[in-house]
Design an enzyme around this catalytic site. Structure first.
Site, short mmCIF file in Angstrom:
data_model
loop_
_atom_site.label_atom_id
_atom_site.label_comp_id
_atom_site.label_asym_id
_atom_site.label_seq_id
_atom_site.Cartn_x
_atom_site.Cartn_y
_atom_site.Cartn_z
N ARG A 20 -5.98 4.80 58.09
CA ARG A 20 -5.96 4.86 56.71
C ARG A 20 -4.84 6.14 56.67
O ARG A 20 -5.12 7.22 57.01
CB ARG A 20 -7.11 5.37 55.83
CG ARG A 20 -6.74 5.25 54.45
CD ARG A 20 -8.12 5.46 53.27
NE ARG A 20 -7.48 5.31 52.16
CZ ARG A 20 -8.18 4.63 51.20
NH1 ARG A 20 -9.26 3.96 51.61
NH2 ARG A 20 -7.73 4.50 50.11
N LEU A 49 1.98 -11.48 68.74
CA LEU A 49 1.04 -10.47 67.81
C LEU A 49 0.79 -11.54 66.67
O LEU A 49 1.46 -12.13 66.01
CB LEU A 49 2.18 -9.50 67.24
CG LEU A 49 1.45 -8.69 66.29
CD1 LEU A 49 0.49 -7.43 67.09
CD2 LEU A 49 2.32 -7.98 65.26
N HIS A 60 5.90 0.37 46.63
CA HIS A 60 5.45 -0.70 47.51
C HIS A 60 6.56 -1.39 48.27
O HIS A 60 6.26 -2.07 49.12
CB HIS A 60 4.66 -1.77 46.48
CG HIS A 60 3.35 -1.25 45.72
ND1 HIS A 60 2.45 -0.76 46.18
CD2 HIS A 60 3.31 -1.33 44.27
CE1 HIS A 60 1.51 -0.19 45.43
NE2 HIS A 60 1.91 -0.66 44.24
N GLU A 77 -13.08 2.83 65.66
CA GLU A 77 -12.69 4.23 65.69
C GLU A 77 -11.91 4.42 64.21
O GLU A 77 -11.23 3.58 64.06
CB GLU A 77 -11.83 4.56 66.76
CG GLU A 77 -12.61 4.51 68.01
CD GLU A 77 -13.89 5.55 68.14
OE1 GLU A 77 -13.66 6.63 67.53
OE2 GLU A 77 -14.80 4.97 68.83
N GLY A 131 2.05 4.70 45.75
CA GLY A 131 2.43 5.15 44.35
C GLY A 131 2.70 6.47 44.50
O GLY A 131 3.94 7.16 43.78
N ASP A 146 -1.91 3.30 52.46
CA ASP A 146 -2.23 3.85 51.12
C ASP A 146 -1.08 5.03 50.95
O ASP A 146 -0.71 5.57 51.87
CB ASP A 146 -3.69 4.60 51.24
CG ASP A 146 -3.90 4.94 49.72
OD1 ASP A 146 -3.34 4.63 48.79
OD2 ASP A 146 -4.84 5.81 49.73
N ARG A 159 -11.66 6.99 53.21
CA ARG A 159 -12.81 6.26 52.75
C ARG A 159 -12.41 4.55 53.19
O ARG A 159 -11.18 4.46 53.77
CB ARG A 159 -13.20 6.30 51.21
CG ARG A 159 -11.82 6.05 50.56
CD ARG A 159 -12.15 6.00 48.95
NE ARG A 159 -11.07 6.08 48.36
CZ ARG A 159 -10.45 7.04 47.61
NH1 ARG A 159 -11.29 8.48 47.64
NH2 ARG A 159 -9.53 7.08 46.84
C1 FPP Z 1 -2.06 1.51 48.40
O1 FPP Z 1 -1.12 2.56 47.66
C2 FPP Z 1 -1.09 0.26 48.43
C3 FPP Z 1 -1.23 -0.88 48.00
C4 FPP Z 1 -2.33 -1.38 46.80
C5 FPP Z 1 -0.50 -2.12 48.29
C6 FPP Z 1 0.17 -2.18 49.72
C7 FPP Z 1 1.24 -3.00 49.72
C8 FPP Z 1 2.05 -2.89 50.69
C9 FPP Z 1 2.23 -1.84 51.59
C10 FPP Z 1 3.29 -3.78 50.55
C11 FPP Z 1 3.14 -4.82 51.33
C12 FPP Z 1 2.71 -5.90 50.06
C13 FPP Z 1 2.83 -6.94 50.23
C14 FPP Z 1 2.53 -7.75 48.84
C15 FPP Z 1 3.06 -8.03 51.45
P1 FPP Z 1 -1.34 2.88 46.53
O2 FPP Z 1 -0.45 2.26 45.42
O3 FPP Z 1 -2.79 2.95 45.97
O4 FPP Z 1 -0.63 4.40 46.52
P2 FPP Z 1 -1.45 5.72 45.74
O5 FPP Z 1 -2.73 6.02 46.26
O6 FPP Z 1 -0.33 6.90 46.15
O7 FPP Z 1 -1.33 5.62 44.33
#
Ligand code: FPP
Length: 243
Positions: A177, A127, A33, A196, A19, A16, A183
């Site tokens: 996370r 892995l 991303h 854990e 963005g 997470d 969450r």
């Molecule tokens: C959450 O961050 C992240 C995602 C919804 C996408 C996770 C994807 C990647 C790490 C790249 C790998 C992806 C692929 C397609 C293999 P968020 O966008 O919710 O961030 P924010 O909470 O800061 O808005």
């Protein structure tokens, strides 16, 4: 981290913060991303070096379809691009890649890409990388129950667990996370029963091997009791050492 120290066999991550990472740099969210893919590449390597056997990551949830259209299409394009770029290195590194989630509704180009990547990495033994894509924990429980009901099989903890998409993989020992939220967000609901949990403020694109080591160190300090008392756990460890 000292390589002789025991590590969890299965680590799962909610990646997470992509963005917010992009927002802070005045970049479009998709740039976050993209940076997240680089962080994932480094994390896979770091996990393999540390002897972690399974890494499961949440790349796209069933609910992520509700995001703005350009972000969804950007994520799908990124996935297809990442597959073509990353697979040769994954093969060289002995990584077995598996996608976990609903595939029927995906576009042909995406579904074919997933299948090809899985086939190309099928011999990986170092892995196992589970990429949860178009995945939801509740959906997985329901599809497993529906399958058992259709097959006329009695629903028990064992039969249901085995029917889930990761039924052949041991449950995660540690779920990380990133990005400050605390969450589970519909990730591995069934499998997380005794995992854990570790939450950190690092945004996913900034999650490097040092951040991973902090999580692993924290995990080592936990006492996993699986419903037993601390005294029982310590006695079992003494017995194991004596054997
Ligand atoms: C959450 O961050 C992240 C995602 C919804 C996408 C996770 C994807 C990647 C790490 C790249 C790998 C992806 C692929 C397609 C293999 P968020 O966008 O919710 O961030 P924010 O909470 O800061 O808005």
């Amino acid at each position: 981290m000292n390589s002789a120290e025991p590590v969890p066999a299965h680590v799962a991550i909610v990646m997470d913060g992509n963005g917010r990472w992009a927002n802070r740099r005045f970049l479009p969210r998709v740039a976050g991303h993209k940076a997240g893919v680089s962080a994932l590449r480094e994390c896979v390597r770091a996990c393999a070096v540390r002897g972690i056997q399974v890494l499961s990551v949440f790349a796209f949830s069933s609910e992520n379809w509700n995001r703005p259209k350009d972000e969804v299409s950007g994520l799908l394009e990124l996935l297809v691009l990442a597959l073509s770029r990353e697979v040769p290195q994954l093969v060289a590194d002995g990584v077995l890649l598996r996608f976990v989630g609903e595939r029927v509704s995906l576009a042909d180009v995406v579904r074919d890409g997933l299948q090809r990547a899985e086939a190309a990495t099928a011999m990986g033994r170092r892995l196992r990388l589970n990429v949860c894509f178009n995945y939801g924990g509740r959906w997985d429980i329901v599809q497993a129950a529906q399958q058992l009901a259709a097959d006329g099989v009695e629903i028990t903890e064992e039969s249901l667990g085995a029917q889930m998409l990761m039924g052949q993989v041991a449950d995660p020992d540690l779920i990380i996370r990133t990005g400050s939220e605390q969450r589970i967000s519909n990730f591995l609901l069934w499998q997380a029963a005794y995992s854990e949990l570790y939450f950190c403020d690092t945004l996913w694109p900034d999650f490097d091997e040092h951040a991973l080591d902090r999580a692993l160190l924290d995990y080592r300090r936990r006492e996993r009791r699986f419903g037993k008392t601390s005294a029982q756990v310590l006695a079992a460890m003494d017995n194991q050492r004596a054997a």
